[in-house]
Design an enzyme around this catalytic site. Structure first.
Site, short mmCIF file in Angstrom:
data_model
loop_
_atom_site.label_atom_id
_atom_site.label_comp_id
_atom_site.label_asym_id
_atom_site.label_seq_id
_atom_site.Cartn_x
_atom_site.Cartn_y
_atom_site.Cartn_z
N GLU A 116 0.99 -1.40 0.03
CA GLU A 116 0.12 -0.16 0.00
C GLU A 116 0.72 1.19 0.00
O GLU A 116 0.40 2.47 0.31
CB GLU A 116 -0.97 0.13 1.09
CG GLU A 116 -2.02 -1.27 1.38
CD GLU A 116 -3.18 -1.32 0.20
OE1 GLU A 116 -2.92 -0.65 -0.66
OE2 GLU A 116 -3.70 -2.53 0.31
N HIS A 139 -2.88 2.33 8.26
CA HIS A 139 -3.92 1.58 7.78
C HIS A 139 -3.91 0.37 8.62
O HIS A 139 -3.13 -0.20 9.07
CB HIS A 139 -3.51 1.10 6.38
CG HIS A 139 -4.39 0.21 5.84
ND1 HIS A 139 -5.69 0.09 5.42
CD2 HIS A 139 -4.13 -1.23 5.19
CE1 HIS A 139 -6.42 -0.86 5.29
NE2 HIS A 139 -5.27 -1.56 4.96
N HIS A 141 -7.28 -2.92 9.75
CA HIS A 141 -8.61 -3.71 9.64
C HIS A 141 -9.58 -3.69 10.88
O HIS A 141 -9.87 -4.82 11.16
CB HIS A 141 -8.45 -5.08 8.90
CG HIS A 141 -7.48 -5.07 7.60
ND1 HIS A 141 -6.76 -6.26 7.38
CD2 HIS A 141 -7.08 -4.11 6.91
CE1 HIS A 141 -6.05 -5.71 6.31
NE2 HIS A 141 -6.22 -4.65 5.95
N GLU A 169 -17.35 12.50 22.66
CA GLU A 169 -16.42 12.97 21.97
C GLU A 169 -15.79 13.08 20.77
O GLU A 169 -14.85 13.24 20.34
CB GLU A 169 -15.26 12.89 23.22
CG GLU A 169 -15.48 13.25 24.44
CD GLU A 169 -14.61 13.06 25.63
OE1 GLU A 169 -13.38 12.60 25.11
OE2 GLU A 169 -14.81 13.26 26.50
N HIS A 210 -12.98 -3.46 3.53
CA HIS A 210 -11.52 -3.87 3.94
C HIS A 210 -10.92 -2.94 5.20
O HIS A 210 -10.36 -3.80 6.05
CB HIS A 210 -11.06 -2.94 2.56
CG HIS A 210 -9.31 -3.30 2.62
ND1 HIS A 210 -8.56 -3.69 1.35
CD2 HIS A 210 -8.50 -3.33 3.59
CE1 HIS A 210 -7.34 -3.64 1.74
NE2 HIS A 210 -7.22 -3.45 3.12
P1 13P Z 1 0.84 -5.64 3.05
O1 13P Z 1 1.20 -6.49 4.00
O2 13P Z 1 1.49 -5.24 1.76
O3 13P Z 1 1.27 -4.11 4.12
O4 13P Z 1 -0.48 -5.35 2.83
C1 13P Z 1 -1.41 -5.59 4.02
C2 13P Z 1 -2.82 -4.81 3.79
O5 13P Z 1 -3.57 -4.56 4.78
C3 13P Z 1 -3.30 -4.46 2.36
O6 13P Z 1 -4.22 -3.61 2.27
ZN ZN Z 2 -5.56 -3.67 4.21
#
Ligand code: 13P
Ligand code: ZN
Length: 270
Positions: A116, A139, A141, A169, A210
């Site tokens: 990413e 980033h 999940h 808040e 995602h």
């Molecule tokens: P990477 O292992 O390449 O960082 O990818 C993980 C991920 O969350 C892809 O969106």
């Molecule tokens: Zn991801």
């Protein structure tokens, strides 16, 4: 030279990736972080003339030429960063108009930066234009934010208003709200460009079905930003199927704006 494993930026990156894993936000290799560093910080720990490898990025970002980033590796597990930081992390300097990342430390097994990387680097460019103090793109999940994208409209105003209503808040922590992208193929320049565009108006960008992106001035603050949105999504997922008897009203949100000196996104409150 000082020991880079004791550098505050490496120590803090290890703590953050470990903490994120412990929150359940980063299963397997899920998630990635990039941290913008000052050359002065790096020089105490590295010979910046000693480039280990030059890795093509596949995109251009001339604004980032000469900038240093500590970044997680592709395919690497956040849970393992603490045990082998030099394998799972890399320190790169952007060169050649953004088309090359010069590896100065890390990725010792021959690995490279996260898939990413386009979304991260393009988001840094976008956030730095809005906030010169921005240093982090993160980033992950988190389950509740992800779950919410299956059952809630993806309209950005509605999505933001729902999150603001879930914890008092929230509007204080993310007054700009949450921008939302539809499902897109991850790891591409296209999702990178779309994310960066969304980052120009908010520090949180949901990738539907995602995960989420957050941006901020340091790792702690960016973690806290995602943590707050994820807590709100958790409340939503606990109550969405129940009759709503009470809520935080727009009038109360305006009281919060006045009390905390923030301004909710234009047009998002009545
Ligand atoms: P990477 O292992 O390449 O960082 O990818 C993980 C991920 O969350 C892809 O969106
Ligand atoms: Zn991801």
């Amino acid at each position: 030279m000082k020991d880079i494993l004791e550098a505050p930026f490496v120590v803090e990156m290890i703590r953050t990736t470990t903490n994120m894993y412990n929150h359940g936000w980063d299963e397997r290799n899920g998630g990635n972080i990039s941290l913008l560093l000052e050359e002065a910080d790096v020089k105490d720990y590295l010979d910046t003339d000693a480039v280990i490898r030059a890795i093509p990025t596949g995109f251009s970002a001339p604004e980032l030429d000469g900038k240093y980033f500590l970044v997680t590796g592709t395919g690497k597990y956040f849970k393992n960063v603490q045990y082998a930081p030099d394998v799972n992390l890399g320190l790169v300097r952007i060169a050649n108009g953004g088309e090359t990342a010069e590896l100065l430390w890390g990725f010792t097994d021959g690995g490279k930066f996260t898939s990413e990387f386009p979304a991260h680097m393009m988001s840094h460019v976008a956030r730095l234009k809005v906030d010169p103090d921005n240093r982090v793109v993160m980033h992950c999940h988190p389950a509740n934010l992800l779950a919410m994208t299956y059952v809630h409209t993806l309209d950005e105003r509605e999505f933001t208003r729902t999150l603001w209503q879930m914890c008092t808040e929230c509007i204080v922590v993310f007054p700009d709200g949450v921008n939302v992208l539809p499902w897109m193929l991850c790891g591409t320049n296209e999702i990178g460009e779309a994310t960066a565009e969304k980052m120009s108006t908010a520090r949180l960008v949901v990738w539907s079905l995602h995960g989420i992106y957050g941006a901020g001035k340091d790792l702690d603050e960016t973690f806290g930003l995602i943590e707050t949105a994820e807590k709100a999504a958790e409340i939503y997922m606990k109550i969405a199927h129940l009759p709503r008897v009470n809520t935080i009203t727009d009038e109360q949100m305006h009281q919060l704006e006045a009390r905390f000196g923030v301004k909710g996104r234009e047009g998002y409150l009545a």
